[in-house]
Design a protein around this motif. Structure first.
Motif, mmCIF file in Angstrom:
data_model
loop_
_atom_site.group_PDB
_atom_site.id
_atom_site.type_symbol
_atom_site.label_atom_id
_atom_site.label_comp_id
_atom_site.label_asym_id
_atom_site.label_seq_id
_atom_site.Cartn_x
_atom_site.Cartn_y
_atom_site.Cartn_z
ATOM 1 N N MET A 53 0.840 -1.185 0.000
ATOM 2 C CA MET A 53 0.000 0.000 0.000
ATOM 3 C C MET A 53 0.884 1.247 0.000
ATOM 4 O O MET A 53 2.045 1.198 0.441
ATOM 5 C CB MET A 53 -0.913 0.002 1.226
ATOM 6 N N PRO A 54 0.363 2.369 -0.469
ATOM 7 C CA PRO A 54 1.172 3.600 -0.456
ATOM 8 C C PRO A 54 1.752 3.928 0.914
ATOM 9 O O PRO A 54 2.906 4.361 1.020
ATOM 10 C CB PRO A 54 0.176 4.665 -0.925
ATOM 11 N N GLU A 55 0.963 3.713 1.961
ATOM 12 C CA GLU A 55 1.457 4.044 3.301
ATOM 13 C C GLU A 55 2.554 3.091 3.777
ATOM 14 O O GLU A 55 3.211 3.354 4.798
ATOM 15 C CB GLU A 55 0.312 4.064 4.311
ATOM 16 N N ASP A 56 2.768 1.977 3.052
ATOM 17 C CA ASP A 56 3.838 1.052 3.414
ATOM 18 C C ASP A 56 5.209 1.537 2.951
ATOM 19 O O ASP A 56 6.238 0.981 3.355
ATOM 20 C CB ASP A 56 3.583 -0.332 2.808
ATOM 21 N N VAL A 57 5.228 2.535 2.070
ATOM 22 C CA VAL A 57 6.485 3.029 1.495
ATOM 23 C C VAL A 57 6.906 4.299 2.236
ATOM 24 O O VAL A 57 6.112 5.243 2.349
ATOM 25 C CB VAL A 57 6.330 3.321 -0.008
ATOM 26 N N GLY A 78 -11.224 -3.482 -14.701
ATOM 27 C CA GLY A 78 -10.643 -4.818 -14.748
ATOM 28 C C GLY A 78 -9.201 -4.843 -15.181
ATOM 29 O O GLY A 78 -8.546 -5.882 -15.106
ATOM 30 N N ASP A 79 -8.671 -3.726 -15.678
ATOM 31 C CA ASP A 79 -7.264 -3.665 -16.055
ATOM 32 C C ASP A 79 -6.369 -3.230 -14.899
ATOM 33 O O ASP A 79 -5.158 -3.152 -15.066
ATOM 34 C CB ASP A 79 -7.069 -2.683 -17.217
ATOM 35 N N SER A 80 -6.931 -2.874 -13.762
ATOM 36 C CA SER A 80 -6.115 -2.370 -12.658
ATOM 37 C C SER A 80 -5.344 -3.507 -11.989
ATOM 38 O O SER A 80 -5.808 -4.639 -11.915
ATOM 39 C CB SER A 80 -6.995 -1.644 -11.636
ATOM 40 N N VAL A 81 -4.144 -3.170 -11.518
ATOM 41 C CA VAL A 81 -3.238 -4.164 -10.939
ATOM 42 C C VAL A 81 -2.571 -3.580 -9.697
ATOM 43 O O VAL A 81 -2.087 -2.439 -9.726
ATOM 44 C CB VAL A 81 -2.145 -4.581 -11.951
ATOM 45 N N ALA A 82 -2.534 -4.345 -8.627
ATOM 46 C CA ALA A 82 -1.764 -3.970 -7.442
ATOM 47 C C ALA A 82 -0.340 -4.506 -7.609
ATOM 48 O O ALA A 82 -0.143 -5.638 -8.048
ATOM 49 C CB ALA A 82 -2.409 -4.529 -6.182
ATOM 50 N N PHE A 83 0.654 -3.712 -7.261
ATOM 51 C CA PHE A 83 2.035 -4.162 -7.383
ATOM 52 C C PHE A 83 2.847 -3.589 -6.228
ATOM 53 O O PHE A 83 2.360 -2.769 -5.446
ATOM 54 C CB PHE A 83 2.629 -3.766 -8.738
ATOM 55 N N GLU A 84 4.077 -4.041 -6.120
ATOM 56 C CA GLU A 84 4.933 -3.607 -5.017
ATOM 57 C C GLU A 84 5.852 -2.489 -5.485
ATOM 58 O O GLU A 84 6.615 -2.656 -6.442
ATOM 59 C CB GLU A 84 5.749 -4.786 -4.487
ATOM 60 N N THR A 109 -3.458 3.095 -7.794
ATOM 61 C CA THR A 109 -4.783 2.802 -7.243
ATOM 62 C C THR A 109 -4.964 1.364 -6.790
ATOM 63 O O THR A 109 -5.968 1.054 -6.143
ATOM 64 C CB THR A 109 -5.860 3.123 -8.292
ATOM 65 N N GLY A 110 -4.031 0.477 -7.130
ATOM 66 C CA GLY A 110 -4.224 -0.926 -6.765
ATOM 67 C C GLY A 110 -5.387 -1.532 -7.528
ATOM 68 O O GLY A 110 -5.836 -1.013 -8.554
ATOM 69 N N SER A 166 2.993 1.651 -16.125
ATOM 70 C CA SER A 166 2.817 0.288 -16.604
ATOM 71 C C SER A 166 1.343 -0.093 -16.600
ATOM 72 O O SER A 166 0.483 0.619 -16.070
ATOM 73 C CB SER A 166 3.567 -0.684 -15.690
ATOM 74 N N TYR A 167 1.095 -1.257 -17.143
ATOM 75 C CA TYR A 167 -0.262 -1.799 -17.193
ATOM 76 C C TYR A 167 -0.899 -1.852 -15.803
ATOM 77 O O TYR A 167 -0.344 -2.421 -14.862
ATOM 78 C CB TYR A 167 -0.232 -3.205 -17.787
ATOM 79 N N GLY A 168 -2.074 -1.242 -15.676
ATOM 80 C CA GLY A 168 -2.893 -1.390 -14.493
ATOM 81 C C GLY A 168 -2.506 -0.582 -13.284
ATOM 82 O O GLY A 168 -3.179 -0.656 -12.249
ATOM 83 N N VAL A 169 -1.437 0.205 -13.352
ATOM 84 C CA VAL A 169 -0.961 0.927 -12.169
ATOM 85 C C VAL A 169 -1.957 1.995 -11.727
ATOM 86 O O VAL A 169 -2.153 2.222 -10.529
ATOM 87 C CB VAL A 169 0.423 1.544 -12.448
ATOM 88 N N THR A 170 -2.591 2.671 -12.683
ATOM 89 C CA THR A 170 -3.555 3.722 -12.359
ATOM 90 C C THR A 170 -4.905 3.383 -12.984
ATOM 91 O O THR A 170 -5.007 3.129 -14.184
ATOM 92 C CB THR A 170 -3.080 5.090 -12.882
#
Length: 692
Positions: A151-155, A403-409, A396-397, A358-362
């Protein structure tokens, strides 16, 4: 809220109800509705029972289309039960026909249909833009999605200490990191920071035409609320109080969203921007909607033409206002969007750095879009060291409505291990020469470029390699002639389009215009969710692309996407740097001019050179510069930003980036102008200017 509540409860029941027939007779439509009503009444305590019942009744019982669909589902299921009990087992072929897609849609198809009808009922905007939330890009077929996320708050980000500040004007050219430090330490108030940028944004709007919808009243009120939170010890993170702008296709609250066209001057979307919502959650404050090239094209919009603050060109497009305002520092950063060139073009025209995620980031939710398949929501800002902050708090996770959104680290780019990186940099030599036919200066070497992106490239590439040596980044320098040997040769693939073979599987050149795949984004396949179905010019582009061609095109994109994203090139290099501003990295045989818009690489545009060239115009305020493109695999944003920051922070390069827009020249040249400013460029003559 009611729409989301009802949708959340509806889809699981629809999916279960539409699944392959099992034992027993399915319930009636009315029984299904009652079950859903009961679930609504028990699952969402924050909404009153009366509200739940009213919403469910209105959607399910009061809407003939949805009720008919549910009734059809029940009848098909009951029909299957009758079929099983009345037909012998040997009727296999008839049984298979009955189970075909045309006869009995699967659970996902039924759920999508019901969702589309619900969405259209409660979200009129969806009828014109993104009405579906499934994966339309095919990227999930090309590459393994991230298996971990944060999550954003994890960084955590390290903010500077002892930031020098004496007056509000100091804030204009500060990094976001520095502003965040002043806010955190309560050296300045949120109200002061927001008011400073509102004043600057409004001061230059009449000259550059980058603002279409001020959000200043709400922004000032929000700033006061943030100051109250800070006074109570509530700190939302480093984006708290940072002002920003958005391209004019996002809906923030109840303001107008015009898509750059005067015909939509009083248009409002009913779906709010997920990207804006995410930034605001962490305390960022929108202060304006920035001009957008009319219906996502160019720098001309319903209120004139946006101009670069460096007085070198129009502002590019279609994220024209975002690029101009960010370059002037009328905003610390601006949200932009790219379908094909709409972030790269303003970056080049305004000499302001930018990023295509990248794909799905926003998420695309709440941003009326041109093409769901190739749109990317990114940003522009001056300093690469701020890219990590912006990206972290606008990602946005997983979004259930996209359906194209992706959560990443993600990680702070400042913490990337630079010594572990290996970068390919495309070099070349040549001369800056005057082209009498085009009336412009150009680079005469075989180097891919856009505008002046290759200006002084031998000198600039040498400084970049020096910066890498100093930082411990490994790199290899290759010429354009050496690049093809580093990639697999996709052109020998049997599926690669052959312009000379009219019978080849991918012979779609004539149907999509402009040579093999040249204008592929404007074909019916790419704009299935668009208001411009069939392209901008129905006479010039395909309408109703045949399904066989459509499926062949989709297969080809997926096939070559897998080959590109898994090319051995990427096992050797973390990123490639070059001077061109096109959609594709150089050296390989790309399937289309916008191929990487489909495969969604991470692409960052880094300004590394600025120099005044006053001889270009009698007003004397023209500045030219150079920028590079960094391309890496999807979800490698932190690597791109670490490389870009290394470039911009290297002292000799940083010294070349001190030129700012000439504010006096802007006012002198554009004061009292018409909103189109064509007369300014009538006296813009490159032949007057020797090689600087």
């Amino acid at each position: 809220m009611l729409y989301k509540v009802v949708l959340a409860v509806t889809l699981p029941y629809v999916a279960g109800f539409a699944s392959s027939p099992g034992g027993g007779t399915p319930p009636t439509t009315e029984a299904l509705v009652e079950v859903m009503l009961n679930d609504l009444a028990t699952s969402f305590g924050q909404v009153s029972t009366e509200e739940k019942n009213t919403a469910a009744n209105e959607i399910l019982k009061g809407n003939p289309e949805i009720k008919a669909l549910l009734t059809e589902m029940v009848s098909k299921q009951v029909g299957m039960e009758n079929w099983r009990t009345t037909h012998p087992e040997e009727s296999t072929r008839s049984f298979e026909r009955f189970l075909s897609y045309e006869s009995l849609p699967d659970a996902a198809t039924i759920a999508e249909k019901v969702e589309a009808k619900l969405y259209a009922l409660y979200n009129p905007a969806a009828g014109a833009f993104l009405y579906r939330n499934d994966d339309t890009t095919l990227v999930r077929e090309m590459i393994q999605l991230p298996n971990s996320s944060n999550m954003p708050e994890d960084v955590s980000f390290d903010l500077p200490t002892n930031v020098s500040y004496s007056q509000p004007s100091d804030l204009i050219w500060m990094t976001i990191h520095e502003m965040a430090s002043l806010i955190r330490d309560r050296t300045i108030s949120c109200e002061l920071l927001v008011s400073t940028f509102i004043d600057r944004m409004l001061e230059y709007e009449d000259y550059l035409a980058y603002l279409v919808q001020p959000l200043t009243e709400t922004a000032r009120a929000t700033a006061l609320e943030m100051d109250a939170k800070l006074a109570n010890g509530e700190y939302l993170g480093p984006m708290m109080c940072i002002p920003f702008g958005l391209k004019d296709h996002h809906q923030v609250a109840d303001e107008y969203t015009s898509f750059g066209n005067i015909l939509f001057a009083r248009n409002k979307l009913t779906t709010k921007s997920k990207v804006a919502e995410t930034l605001m959650k962490y305390g960022a404050i929108p202060i304006g909607k920035m001009t957008m090239g009319s219906l996502a094209s160019g720098a001309v919009h319903g209120w004139g033409m946006t101009v670069s603050p460096y007085l070198n060109d129009d502002s590019g497009g279609s994220s024209t206002g975002s690029g101009s305002a960010a370059a002037l520092r009328a905003l610390p950063f601006a949200i932009s969007e790219e379908t094909w060139g709409s972030i790269s073009s303003p970056a080049r025209s305004n000499y302001v750095s930018g990023h295509i995620p990248s794909y799905g980031v926003t998420s695309k939710t709440g941003a009326g879009l041109l093409s769901a398949e190739t749109d990317h929501i990114g940003f522009h800002t001056r300093y690469l060291k701020d890219f990590g902050l912006i990206m972290n708090y606008m990602r946005t996770g997983d979004d259930p409505f996209d359906g194209d959104s992706v959560a990443f680290e993600f990680e702070d780019p400042a913490k990337v291990n630079l010594s572990s990186l290996n970068v390919l940099i495309v070099v070349g030599s040549g001369n800056w020469t005057y082209n009498t036919e085009e009336d412009e200066w150009d680079f005469d070497a075989n180097i891919e470029q856009s505008g002046t992106s290759a200006w002084k490239w031998p000198e600039r590439s040498r400084l970049i390699m020096e910066a890498f040596d100093a930082a411990g980044i490994k790199y290899e320098a290759k010429t354009t002639e050496e690049l093809p040997a580093l990639w697999e040769d996709y052109s020998v693939d049997p599926l690669f389009p052959d312009p000379e073979d009219s019978g080849s599987l991918l012979d779609l050149a004539s149907s999509v215009g402009g040579g093999a795949w040249g204008y592929f984004q404007q074909c019916d396949l790419c704009l299935e969710n668009s208001r411009f179905k069939g392209g901008y010019d129905p006479a010039g582009y395909a309408n109703n692309l045949p399904m066989k061609s459509n499926k062949a095109a989709q297969y080809a994109i997926s096939h070559f996407g897998r080959r590109f994203l898994n090319d051995p090139f990427w096992s050797k290099y973390d990123a490639i740097i070059h001077t061109g501003m096109g959609s594709n990295a150089p050296g390989y045989h790309a399937l289309a001019g916008n191929f990487e818009q489909w495969v969604r690489t991470a692409k960052t545009f880094v300004v590394d050179y600025l120099q005044p060239v006053p001889c270009y115009h009698p007003a004397g305020g023209t500045v030219h510069g150079g920028l590079v493109t960094i391309t890496s695999l999807p979800w490698k944003e932190a690597i791109n930003f670490a490389i870009g920051t290394t470039i911009q922070e290297y002292p000799p390069i940083k010294a070349n980036l001190q030129t700012k827009p000439n504010e006096a020249a802007i006012k002198a040249a554009l004061g009292g102008r018409s909103r189109c400013a064509i007369e300014y460029f009538d006296t813009f003559t490159a032949s007057n200017c020797p090689d600087p």
